[in-house]
Motif scaffolding. Structure first.
Motif, PDB file in Angstrom:
ATOM      1  N   UNK A   7      -0.659  -1.722  -0.651  1.00 34.63           N
ATOM      2  CA  UNK A   7      -1.958  -1.046  -0.777  1.00 34.63           C
ATOM      3  C   UNK A   7      -1.906   0.090  -1.790  1.00 34.63           C
ATOM      4  N   UNK A   8      -0.872   0.913  -1.741  1.00 33.02           N
ATOM      5  CA  UNK A   8      -0.770   2.038  -2.678  1.00 33.02           C
ATOM      6  C   UNK A   8      -0.641   1.566  -4.115  1.00 33.02           C
ATOM      7  N   UNK A   9       0.070   0.479  -4.342  1.00 32.49           N
ATOM      8  CA  UNK A   9       0.176  -0.072  -5.692  1.00 32.49           C
ATOM      9  C   UNK A   9      -1.206  -0.479  -6.193  1.00 32.49           C
ATOM     10  N   UNK A  10      -1.962  -1.175  -5.354  1.00 31.94           N
ATOM     11  CA  UNK A  10      -3.308  -1.613  -5.740  1.00 31.94           C
ATOM     12  C   UNK A  10      -4.219  -0.408  -5.945  1.00 31.94           C
ATOM     13  N   UNK A  11      -4.165   0.563  -5.047  1.00 33.75           N
ATOM     14  CA  UNK A  11      -4.985   1.775  -5.193  1.00 33.75           C
ATOM     15  C   UNK A  11      -4.656   2.482  -6.510  1.00 33.75           C
ATOM     16  N   UNK A  12      -3.385   2.623  -6.821  1.00 33.63           N
ATOM     17  CA  UNK A  12      -2.988   3.267  -8.083  1.00 33.63           C
ATOM     18  C   UNK A  12      -3.551   2.522  -9.280  1.00 33.63           C
ATOM     19  N   UNK A  13      -3.532   1.197  -9.238  1.00 32.81           N
ATOM     20  CA  UNK A  13      -4.060   0.398 -10.351  1.00 32.81           C
ATOM     21  C   UNK A  13      -5.572   0.541 -10.468  1.00 32.81           C
ATOM     22  N   UNK A  14      -6.264   0.621  -9.337  1.00 35.69           N
ATOM     23  CA  UNK A  14      -7.717   0.843  -9.360  1.00 35.69           C
ATOM     24  C   UNK A  14      -8.011   2.218  -9.938  1.00 35.69           C
ATOM     25  N   UNK A  15      -7.279   3.236  -9.481  1.00 36.02           N
ATOM     26  CA  UNK A  15      -7.510   4.599  -9.981  1.00 36.02           C
ATOM     27  C   UNK A  15      -7.203   4.711 -11.472  1.00 36.02           C
ATOM     28  N   UNK A  16      -6.242   3.939 -11.968  1.00 37.26           N
ATOM     29  CA  UNK A  16      -5.894   3.971 -13.387  1.00 37.26           C
ATOM     30  C   UNK A  16      -6.859   3.150 -14.244  1.00 37.26           C
ATOM     31  N   UNK A  17      -7.762   2.410 -13.604  1.00 35.61           N
ATOM     32  CA  UNK A  17      -8.711   1.580 -14.349  1.00 35.61           C
ATOM     33  C   UNK A  17      -8.140   0.236 -14.776  1.00 35.61           C
ATOM     34  N   UNK A  18      -6.972  -0.127 -14.260  1.00 34.84           N
ATOM     35  CA  UNK A  18      -6.346  -1.403 -14.617  1.00 34.84           C
ATOM     36  C   UNK A  18      -6.805  -2.546 -13.728  1.00 34.84           C
ATOM     37  N   UNK A  19      -7.513  -2.230 -12.649  1.00 36.28           N
ATOM     38  CA  UNK A  19      -7.967  -3.231 -11.692  1.00 36.28           C
ATOM     39  C   UNK A  19      -9.266  -2.745 -11.078  1.00 36.28           C
ATOM     40  N   UNK A  20     -10.250  -3.611 -11.048  1.00 37.00           N
ATOM     41  CA  UNK A  20     -11.503  -3.289 -10.367  1.00 37.00           C
ATOM     42  C   UNK A  20     -11.289  -3.460  -8.870  1.00 37.00           C
ATOM     43  N   UNK A  21     -11.976  -2.676  -8.048  1.00 34.56           N
ATOM     44  CA  UNK A  21     -11.861  -2.908  -6.611  1.00 34.56           C
ATOM     45  C   UNK A  21     -12.255  -4.349  -6.285  1.00 34.56           C
ATOM     46  N   UNK A  22     -11.379  -5.056  -5.607  1.00 33.81           N
ATOM     47  CA  UNK A  22     -11.613  -6.445  -5.254  1.00 33.81           C
ATOM     48  C   UNK A  22     -10.880  -6.733  -3.953  1.00 33.81           C
ATOM     49  N   UNK A  23     -11.185  -7.845  -3.364  1.00 29.66           N
ATOM     50  CA  UNK A  23     -10.485  -8.233  -2.137  1.00 29.66           C
ATOM     51  C   UNK A  23      -9.020  -8.520  -2.472  1.00 29.66           C
TER      52      UNK A  23
END
Length: 138
Positions: free
Chosen positions: A51-67
């Motif tokens: 979860x933290x890896x995904x959250x970090x990527x969302x916060x960095x703009x590298x990943x849009x929030x998704x399922x």
């Protein structure tokens, strides 16, 4: 979304996750990983690192929030559990609309220790840890 499967797998591995497979589509990320603690339920620490890896990527703009759909394996063909994160939860936690505690509680509520893996593995977007095709994730 700017992240690809191999980059996501590398980020997860850097956070200590033993990635078996990763799939990325425009509206979903699917991760299969092998646990270091092959108990009845998935290790909360490993779930948190995913979860933290995904959250970090969302916060960095590298990943849009998704399922995010995750499958924890005890061993290659032995599913320990499945769990998921909804896109709205990622958006909420990264924009401070829900607390990290609320986010964690929601994720923990999704854990299934007796999942119908056959149906899940038949989905083209779901990772298959045993099919020999790593999708470029290794």
């Amino acid at each position: 979304m700017t992240i690809d499967e191999s980059t996501l797998a590398r980020e997860l591995r850097a956070d200590g996750i033993d990635v078996a497979d990763v799939r990325v589509s425009p509206d979903r990320v699917a991760v299969v990983y092998t646990t270091t603690l092959p108990a009845e339920r998935p290790a909360h620490g490993e779930m948190g690192r995913v979860c933290n890896t995904v959250i970090d990527l969302v916060e960095a703009g590298d990943l849009e929030p998704c399922r995010v759909d995750a499958t924890s394996l005890r061993f290659e063909d032995d599913v320990q559990a499945t769990w998921h994160v909804e896109a709205e939860w990622l958006d909420g936690v990264t924009n401070y609309r829900i607390s990290e505690e609320e986010f964690s509680a929601r994720v923990l509520d999704t854990v299934e220790t007796d999942p119908d893996v056959e149906a899940d593995l038949g989905d083209a977007d779901t990772p298959r840890a045993t099919d020999g095709d790593d999708g470029g994730a290794r």
